[in-house]
Design a protein around this motif. Structure first.
Motif, PDB file in Angstrom:
ATOM      1  N   GLY A 132       0.915  -1.108   0.193  1.00 37.98           N
ATOM      2  CA  GLY A 132       0.373   0.274  -0.042  1.00 37.98           C
ATOM      3  C   GLY A 132       0.794   1.480   0.087  1.00 37.98           C
ATOM      4  O   GLY A 132       0.384   2.450   0.380  1.00 37.98           O
ATOM      5  N   GLY A 133       1.705   1.426  -0.732  1.00 38.81           N
ATOM      6  CA  GLY A 133       3.407   2.169  -0.073  1.00 38.81           C
ATOM      7  C   GLY A 133       2.717   3.083  -1.930  1.00 38.81           C
ATOM      8  O   GLY A 133       2.158   2.823  -2.352  1.00 38.81           O
ATOM      9  N   GLY A 134       3.743   4.099  -2.060  1.00 39.07           N
ATOM     10  CA  GLY A 134       3.938   4.786  -3.236  1.00 39.07           C
ATOM     11  C   GLY A 134       5.102   4.887  -3.445  1.00 39.07           C
ATOM     12  O   GLY A 134       6.236   3.988  -2.403  1.00 39.07           O
ATOM     13  N   TYR A 135       5.392   4.959  -4.982  1.00 35.59           N
ATOM     14  CA  TYR A 135       6.506   4.497  -5.752  1.00 35.59           C
ATOM     15  C   TYR A 135       7.814   5.788  -5.382  1.00 35.59           C
ATOM     16  O   TYR A 135       7.135   6.418  -5.432  1.00 35.59           O
ATOM     17  CB  TYR A 135       6.620   4.441  -7.180  1.00 35.59           C
ATOM     18  N   PRO A 136       9.039   5.293  -5.548  1.00 34.00           N
ATOM     19  CA  PRO A 136      10.032   6.418  -4.907  1.00 34.00           C
ATOM     20  C   PRO A 136       9.479   7.560  -5.826  1.00 34.00           C
ATOM     21  O   PRO A 136       9.398   7.831  -6.816  1.00 34.00           O
ATOM     22  CB  PRO A 136      10.987   5.747  -5.545  1.00 34.00           C
ATOM     23  N   GLY A 137      10.022   8.577  -4.925  1.00 30.87           N
ATOM     24  CA  GLY A 137       9.218   9.303  -5.997  1.00 30.87           C
ATOM     25  C   GLY A 137       8.494   9.942  -6.090  1.00 30.87           C
ATOM     26  O   GLY A 137       7.753  11.839  -5.507  1.00 30.87           O
ATOM     27  N   SER A 138       6.959   9.685  -5.718  1.00 30.70           N
ATOM     28  CA  SER A 138       5.739   9.661  -5.215  1.00 30.70           C
ATOM     29  C   SER A 138       5.461  10.230  -3.605  1.00 30.70           C
ATOM     30  O   SER A 138       6.163   9.924  -3.041  1.00 30.70           O
ATOM     31  CB  SER A 138       4.990   8.721  -5.519  1.00 30.70           C
ATOM     32  N   PRO A 139       4.382  11.332  -3.467  1.00 32.53           N
ATOM     33  CA  PRO A 139       4.737  12.200  -2.565  1.00 32.53           C
ATOM     34  C   PRO A 139       3.234  11.311  -1.414  1.00 32.53           C
ATOM     35  O   PRO A 139       2.884  11.493  -0.172  1.00 32.53           O
ATOM     36  CB  PRO A 139       3.700  13.700  -2.760  1.00 32.53           C
ATOM     37  N   THR A 140       2.743  10.568  -2.303  1.00 31.16           N
ATOM     38  CA  THR A 140       1.218  10.063  -2.049  1.00 31.16           C
ATOM     39  C   THR A 140       1.540   8.475  -1.834  1.00 31.16           C
ATOM     40  O   THR A 140       2.021   7.819  -3.048  1.00 31.16           O
ATOM     41  CB  THR A 140       0.131  10.088  -1.837  1.00 31.16           C
ATOM     42  N   GLY A 141       1.181   7.139  -1.082  1.00 33.42           N
ATOM     43  CA  GLY A 141       1.197   6.344  -1.345  1.00 33.42           C
ATOM     44  C   GLY A 141      -0.587   6.173  -1.106  1.00 33.42           C
ATOM     45  O   GLY A 141      -1.312   6.750  -2.750  1.00 33.42           O
ATOM     46  N   MET A 142      -1.328   5.096  -0.361  1.00 39.54           N
ATOM     47  CA  MET A 142      -2.504   4.770  -1.425  1.00 39.54           C
ATOM     48  C   MET A 142      -3.562   5.927  -1.035  1.00 39.54           C
ATOM     49  O   MET A 142      -3.312   6.111   0.253  1.00 39.54           O
ATOM     50  CB  MET A 142      -2.658   2.989  -0.731  1.00 39.54           C
ATOM     51  N   THR A 143      -4.724   5.955  -1.418  1.00 40.09           N
ATOM     52  CA  THR A 143      -5.817   6.496  -1.192  1.00 40.09           C
ATOM     53  C   THR A 143      -6.649   6.615  -0.932  1.00 40.09           C
ATOM     54  O   THR A 143      -7.710   7.257  -1.035  1.00 40.09           O
ATOM     55  CB  THR A 143      -5.486   8.049  -2.122  1.00 40.09           C
ATOM     56  N   GLY A 144      -7.117   5.225  -0.767  1.00 40.49           N
ATOM     57  CA  GLY A 144      -8.114   5.037  -0.309  1.00 40.49           C
ATOM     58  C   GLY A 144      -8.603   3.021  -0.852  1.00 40.49           C
ATOM     59  O   GLY A 144      -7.346   2.624  -0.534  1.00 40.49           O
ATOM     60  N   GLY A 145      -9.422   2.211  -0.461  1.00 43.54           N
ATOM     61  CA  GLY A 145      -9.712   1.492  -0.063  1.00 43.54           C
ATOM     62  C   GLY A 145      -9.423   0.006   0.402  1.00 43.54           C
ATOM     63  O   GLY A 145      -8.985   0.700   1.491  1.00 43.54           O
ATOM     64  N   VAL A 146      -8.826  -0.697   0.403  1.00 41.09           N
ATOM     65  CA  VAL A 146      -8.907  -1.627   2.256  1.00 41.09           C
ATOM     66  C   VAL A 146      -7.170  -3.118   1.257  1.00 41.09           C
ATOM     67  O   VAL A 146      -8.662  -3.802   0.277  1.00 41.09           O
ATOM     68  CB  VAL A 146     -10.221  -2.526   2.140  1.00 41.09           C
ATOM     69  N   ILE A 147      -7.013  -2.975   2.364  1.00 41.92           N
ATOM     70  CA  ILE A 147      -6.237  -4.258   2.245  1.00 41.92           C
ATOM     71  C   ILE A 147      -6.104  -5.089   3.235  1.00 41.92           C
ATOM     72  O   ILE A 147      -5.388  -4.731   4.534  1.00 41.92           O
ATOM     73  CB  ILE A 147      -4.106  -3.536   1.535  1.00 41.92           C
TER      74      ILE A 147
END
Length: 271
Positions: A132-147
Motif C-alpha cells: 500500500g505504499g508509493g513508488y519512489p518520488g511520489s509524495p503519496t501512497g494509497m489514497t483509498g480502498g482496503v488491503i
C-alpha cells in the motif's frame, strides 16, 4: 457471470510483466483475443498465450490457477470486477486499483496495492515491502480502498499513506506508516522498529504491542469509538476478531513530533 481462466505454463527465469491481466482489459474479448494480449518478457514483447493456457471469455471475473511469482502487475489499474490468484503472485499486484476485488490465495511480492485508490485486496499469505505504499518520488501512497494481509508483511507498509485501511494480521516490518498523513493501519502482530516515523496524521493500531520511538508521546488511555467500525469491517471479511478490540482500552501516543505530526499510535491494553 462469465469468467476467464488462466493456467500458467511454468515459471521463467525472467519475470513477465502482464499489466493486461485485468477484468478491464479482458472484458468482451474471446479466448483467442485474450491469449493475443501483449506482455513483456525482459525486453521482448510477447503474447499472454505464450505463458498461460487461456480458457473462457472476458467478463467480470478472472481466475489464475497456480503460482505465478514471476508475473508482475497482475490486476494493476483495475476499476471493477473480480480477479482471483489461486497461488502466489509477483510484484506490483493491484497497483493503482480504483475498484474491484483482488484475491491472492498465496503470498505476494513487493508493492502490493501500491497507490491503491479503491477496491479490496486480500492476500492469504505473506506480502513483501511497501504494501500500500508509493513508488519512489511520489509524495503519496494509497489514497483509498482496503488491503487485508493474513500473514506477515515487509518494510514500509502504508508509507506516505493518504487514506484507506491496511489490516495485517501477522507482523509488520520496519517503518510501518512512514510519512503517512491519513488512513489507518491495523496490526494483529508486532510492528518492526520506527513504526509511525515522520507520520503527520493517521492512525496505527497495534494489538500485539510494540516498542515506540521517543518522538511519539503518551497522550491518554481511552476506547476509540471509531475503531468499532474497523473491527466490524474485519469481521465481514472473515477475520476472527475479539470483542475487546472494539471495546477495550488503548494507550494513545501522538506524533511524530520530529515533524510536528498529529498522528496516533494506539496500543491495545488487552482489556
Amino acid at each position: 457471470m462469465s469468467a476467464a481462466t488462466l493456467v500458467p505454463r511454468g515459471p521463467t527465469a525472467i519475470p513477465v510483466e502482464a499489466e493486461c491481466i485485468s477484468p478491464d482489459r479482458f472484458r468482451g474479448l474471446t479466448t483467442t483475443q485474450i491469449a493475443a494480449l501483449p506482455v513483456w518478457h525482459g525486453n521482448q514483447e510477447c503474447l499472454l498465450g505464450d505463458f498461460f493456457t487461456v480458457t473462457g471469455t472476458g467478463g467480470q471475473e478472472i481466475i489464475i490457477n497456480g503460482d505465478v511469482p514471476h508475473v508482475k502487475w497482475i490486476g494493476s489499474g483495475m476499476t471493477g470486477g473480480r480477479l482471483e490468484v489461486r497461488g502466489a503472485c509477483g510484484m506490483h499486484a493491484g497497483s493503482g486499483m480504483s475498484g474491484g476485488e483482488l484475491l491472492i490465495r498465496g503470498g505476494a511480492g513487493d508493492y502490493l496495492g501500491a497507490h491503491l485508490a479503491g477496491g479490496l485486496i486480500q492476500v492469504d499469505g505473506n506480502a513483501g515491502h511497501q504494501l500500500g505504499g508509493g513508488y519512489p518520488g511520489s509524495p503519496t501512497g494509497m489514497t483509498g480502498g482496503v488491503i487485508l494481509a493474513q500473514g506477515n508483511v515487509g518494510n514500509e507498509a502504508g508509507a506516505r499513506m493518504g487514506r484507506g485501511v491496511i489490516a495485517v494480521l501477522g507482523d509488520l516490518g520496519d517503518l510501518a506508516g512512514l510519512g503517512m498523513h491519513a488512513g489507518t493501519i491495523l496490526c494483529g502482530g508486532r510492528p518492526g522498529i520506527r513504526a509511525g516515523a515522520w507520520m503527520k496524521r493517521g492512525s496505527i493500531v497495534c494489538w500485539g504491542g510494540t516498542e515506540l520511538m521517543p518522538t511519539l508521546l503518551y497522550a491518554c488511555t481511552y476506547t476509540p469509538p471509531w475503531l468499532a467500525l474497523h473491527v466490524r469491517l474485519l469481521a465481514r471479511l472473515g477475520v476472527r476478531v475479539r470483542d475487546t478490540w472494539a471495546t477495550g482500552a488503548y494507550q494513545m501516543y501522538s506524533g511524530d513530533i520530529a515533524v510536528q505530526g498529529k498522528g496516533e499510535v494506539l496500543l491495545w491494553t488487552g482489556g
